[in-house]
Design an enzyme around this catalytic site. Structure first.
Site, PDB file in Angstrom:
ATOM      1  N   GLY A  12      52.674  35.711  50.737  1.00 54.30           N
ATOM      2  CA  GLY A  12      51.637  35.291  51.686  1.00 54.30           C
ATOM      3  C   GLY A  12      50.881  36.416  52.351  1.00 54.30           C
ATOM      4  O   GLY A  12      50.289  36.219  53.419  1.00 54.30           O
ATOM      5  N   HIS A 105      42.606  35.865  42.077  1.00 58.18           N
ATOM      6  CA  HIS A 105      43.353  36.196  40.861  1.00 58.18           C
ATOM      7  C   HIS A 105      43.380  37.718  40.705  1.00 58.18           C
ATOM      8  O   HIS A 105      42.350  38.381  40.873  1.00 58.18           O
ATOM      9  CB  HIS A 105      42.684  35.535  39.648  1.00 58.18           C
ATOM     10  CG  HIS A 105      43.475  35.702  38.395  1.00 58.18           C
ATOM     11  ND1 HIS A 105      44.516  34.877  38.056  1.00 58.18           N
ATOM     12  CD2 HIS A 105      43.393  36.642  37.408  1.00 58.18           C
ATOM     13  CE1 HIS A 105      45.045  35.276  36.914  1.00 58.18           C
ATOM     14  NE2 HIS A 105      44.379  36.341  36.491  1.00 58.18           N
TER      15      HIS A 105
HETATM   16  C1  GRF Z   1      47.915  37.891  44.635  1.00 59.76           C
HETATM   17  O1  GRF Z   1      47.964  39.033  43.858  1.00 59.76           O
HETATM   18  C2  GRF Z   1      46.916  36.939  44.081  1.00 59.76           C
HETATM   19  O2  GRF Z   1      45.903  37.560  43.399  1.00 59.76           O
HETATM   20  C3  GRF Z   1      47.690  36.078  43.181  1.00 59.76           C
HETATM   21  O3  GRF Z   1      48.944  35.969  43.784  1.00 59.76           O
HETATM   22  C4  GRF Z   1      49.194  37.096  44.576  1.00 59.76           C
HETATM   23  C5  GRF Z   1      49.606  36.583  45.929  1.00 59.76           C
HETATM   24  O4  GRF Z   1      50.062  37.621  46.743  1.00 59.76           O
HETATM   25  N1  GRF Z   1      47.051  34.801  42.961  1.00 59.76           N
HETATM   26  P1  GRF Z   1      50.371  37.333  48.265  1.00 59.76           P
HETATM   27  O5  GRF Z   1      51.403  36.225  48.298  1.00 59.76           O
HETATM   28  O6  GRF Z   1      49.133  36.966  48.911  1.00 59.76           O
HETATM   29  O7  GRF Z   1      50.939  38.636  48.791  1.00 59.76           O
END
Ligand code: GRF
Length: 333
Positions: A12, A105
């Site tokens: 998160g 992404h």
């Molecule tokens: C991010 O790298 C995002 O691009 C992908 O999932 C990851 C989530 O990371 N969809 P976080 O939980 O926000 O640290």
């Protein structure tokens, strides 16, 4: 205020970044976080930030999207940000929020997108392929995975010594920039900025007075009716302001001083000065005639009288020209 929701499934850090970016005085507010797993770090982080967080089991995400939509409706959510959300978003939700669901992404889509491409898998694939650059993409969610229109995309360089972990850290830094940018960009398309207020409206708001009085026509020459009175056309002046187009109304007439003022002033001055002036001339003439008659006492009195009438003529002249000014402004002439 535009309420948005974040959906998350793990750490998160993007969700936290969105809350920190928006929830302190901006027009966008992260009002809700929905998660699809229990005991994930994002739940505690959202609790600390004061963001209401609700867990829906995967079965609900899959079989009962209406329950999700109902919660979103209750929180007046206008846009959804998928911040590392791993469950499939049902078509009902995509249709209800058409063009208003953003996903982040960790690659330069369309490269390294699609089924199975998430988190560490993406960075591992990028490194193994020997890419010299990667990046992050925010796109609009459609029914096709990772294939919706791109809103913002930014590159990072991949160095020979990079590992999937170091690349992930670099990509995360870029994500923290572009996700808020994409949210702002998308919200801007949803809610056009309010029309700029006119100066009159702004002043009316500051002074707490209504500004609903029809404007005075350019060629307006009449007087403004008193407060609350009704004109023959049925229009009322509720403010009592002499110039309804401006809440602060100067007591100066809109028209410049009429040129007739000068003419009237000269005429009145001449009229007022003529009679005492003639008297003064008569006494002046007597001064020399009496003198040559040898009547020195008479000459001296004529001289005194001439002085007095010259002074009377001067005073009347000054008064008639200056006292006429207020009469002119009062509109009597
Ligand atoms: C991010 O790298 C995002 O691009 C992908 O999932 C990851 C989530 O990371 N969809 P976080 O939980 O926000 O640290």
């Amino acid at each position: 205020m535009t309420n948005i929701a974040v959906f998350a499934s793990g750490t998160g850090s993007n969700a936290v970044n969105l809350v920190k970016t928006f929830n302190s005085g901006s027009r966008i507010h992260v009002a809700l976080c929905l998660v699809d797993r229990e005991n994930i770090p994002v739940i505690e982080k959202m609790r600390e930030l004061g963001v209401e967080t609700i867990y829906f089991p995967r079965s609900v995400w899959k079989e009962n999207p209406q329950a999700i939509l109902e919660v979103l409706r209750q929180h007046d959510i206008k846009l959804i940000a998928l911040a590392g959300f791993l469950s499939f978003i049902q078509e009902d939700i995509i249709n209800a929020y058409n063009g208003r669901i953003l996903n982040i992404h960790p690659s330069l889509l369309p490269a390294y997108g699609g089924k199975g491409m998430h988190g560490g898998n993406v960075h591992k694939a990028v490194i193994e392929a020997g890419e010299s650059k990667s990046g992050a993409t925010v796109h609009i969610v459609t029914n096709d995975i990772d294939a919706g229109p791109i809103v913002v995309q930014r590159e990072v360089s991949v160095l020979p010594e990079d590992t999937p972990e170091s690349l992930e850290a670099k990509v995360h830094q870029v994500e923290y920039q572009i996700f808020p940018e994409a949210v702002i960009k998308t919200v801007a398309t949803l809610t056009p900025p309010p029309a700029p207020k006119s100066v009159d409206d702004a002043w009316a708001e500051v002074l707490g007075v209504p500004n609903n009085v029809p404007p005075v026509p350019q060629n307006f020459t009449g007087s403004v009716p008193p407060t609350g009175s009704t004109s023959p056309t049925g229009l009322t002046n509720p403010t009592g302001l002499t110039n309804p187009t401006s809440p602060i109304s100067p007591a100066i007439p809109a028209d410049p001083m009429p040129p007739t003022y000068l003419v009237w002033s000269v005429i009145m001055t001449i009229l007022c000065c003529t009679i005492p002036g003639i008297v003064a001339i008569i006494y002046s003439a007597k001064v020399s005639s009496k003198y040559y008659q040898g009547d020195f006492e008479g000459s001296r009195r004529a001289s005194q009288n001439a002085e007095i009438w010259i002074i009377i003529s001067f005073v009347l002249g000054v008064l008639s020209s200056t006292l006429y000014l207020p009469l002119t402004l009062a509109g009597l002439f």
